[in-house]
Design a protein around this motif. Sequence first.
Motif, mmCIF file in Angstrom:
data_model
loop_
_atom_site.group_PDB
_atom_site.id
_atom_site.type_symbol
_atom_site.label_atom_id
_atom_site.label_comp_id
_atom_site.label_asym_id
_atom_site.label_seq_id
_atom_site.Cartn_x
_atom_site.Cartn_y
_atom_site.Cartn_z
ATOM 1 N N GLU A 76 -5.080 31.025 27.570
ATOM 2 C CA GLU A 76 -4.613 31.720 26.377
ATOM 3 C C GLU A 76 -5.756 32.067 25.435
ATOM 4 O O GLU A 76 -5.741 33.113 24.782
ATOM 5 C CB GLU A 76 -3.571 30.862 25.661
ATOM 6 N N ALA A 77 -6.754 31.191 25.334
ATOM 7 C CA ALA A 77 -7.896 31.464 24.461
ATOM 8 C C ALA A 77 -8.659 32.688 24.935
ATOM 9 O O ALA A 77 -9.105 33.516 24.134
ATOM 10 C CB ALA A 77 -8.825 30.252 24.417
ATOM 11 N N GLU A 78 -8.810 32.830 26.241
ATOM 12 C CA GLU A 78 -9.513 33.982 26.782
ATOM 13 C C GLU A 78 -8.699 35.255 26.592
ATOM 14 O O GLU A 78 -9.255 36.329 26.338
ATOM 15 C CB GLU A 78 -9.845 33.729 28.253
ATOM 16 N N VAL A 79 -7.379 35.140 26.709
ATOM 17 C CA VAL A 79 -6.509 36.288 26.444
ATOM 18 C C VAL A 79 -6.700 36.761 25.005
ATOM 19 O O VAL A 79 -6.830 37.955 24.731
ATOM 20 C CB VAL A 79 -5.032 35.932 26.697
ATOM 21 N N TYR A 80 -6.738 35.814 24.069
ATOM 22 C CA TYR A 80 -6.935 36.168 22.663
ATOM 23 C C TYR A 80 -8.281 36.852 22.464
ATOM 24 O O TYR A 80 -8.395 37.806 21.679
ATOM 25 C CB TYR A 80 -6.844 34.916 21.785
ATOM 26 N N THR A 81 -9.314 36.397 23.160
ATOM 27 C CA THR A 81 -10.637 37.008 23.041
ATOM 28 C C THR A 81 -10.606 38.461 23.487
ATOM 29 O O THR A 81 -11.141 39.356 22.813
ATOM 30 C CB THR A 81 -11.659 36.228 23.889
ATOM 31 N N VAL A 82 -9.961 38.732 24.622
ATOM 32 C CA VAL A 82 -9.875 40.098 25.129
ATOM 33 C C VAL A 82 -9.065 40.977 24.175
ATOM 34 O O VAL A 82 -9.424 42.135 23.914
ATOM 35 C CB VAL A 82 -9.248 40.109 26.536
ATOM 36 N N ILE A 83 -7.977 40.438 23.624
ATOM 37 C CA ILE A 83 -7.169 41.187 22.663
ATOM 38 C C ILE A 83 -7.982 41.528 21.428
ATOM 39 O O ILE A 83 -7.900 42.638 20.882
ATOM 40 C CB ILE A 83 -5.909 40.384 22.277
#
Length: 209
Positions: A76-83
């Motif tokens: 989820e943290a990486e998803v937030y970074t990409v967003i």
Amino acid sequence: MPPKRTHSGATKECPHFDKAKTLFVLQDNPERATEQAWDTYTVNRVKASKRFEPLDDDDEREDDEEDAGRPYEINEAEVYTVITISRALEKLEKDLGLKKNILLESYRVLSCYGEYFMEDKPRECTTHTRLYSPTKPVYVDVYMAFIYRHYGDSAEWSYKLGFKVYQEPALEDYHPEVLEKFSKRSPSNAFNADTWYSIAYAFFDDKKA
């Protein structure tokens, strides 16, 4: 005889550029480039789109899947970074009055790692992002690393941001092992080697202040 060129530098008959336009958001009038360059650019960009993406829920992660070229699962943290990257580019498009999605669709995350205290407070984050030109077959890699550490009543943090320009597209130019040594260097001397250059860096340690 070579095909005639328009005033913009594009060829009148450029099937590889036409193919690229069907796959990506590009400017209508490209800068001067060869057919081979547009072909290589297209293949490189398609491969990059598969470099970093989540697996289906039913898929299981394998130890050798990255080596096999398969996508790997992201947290989820990486998803937030990409967003966050997407939102920044979307805002930049509006601020510059550019064609919709021309920047938003022009980047590919090649690798990402993130640990967060909460959604918008990173403990550690590294990204390797490729930005493709919408006007000619070139691209730029951007590497960012951020670390925050908290020790009771003290804290330290650092970040480093660097880039590399690829003036000629290639089929195999993703070399994450090169970035490994950058991740281990101090912010002040991480780049300016192997054609990588520093954009900015900073570090703070209140125990040494």
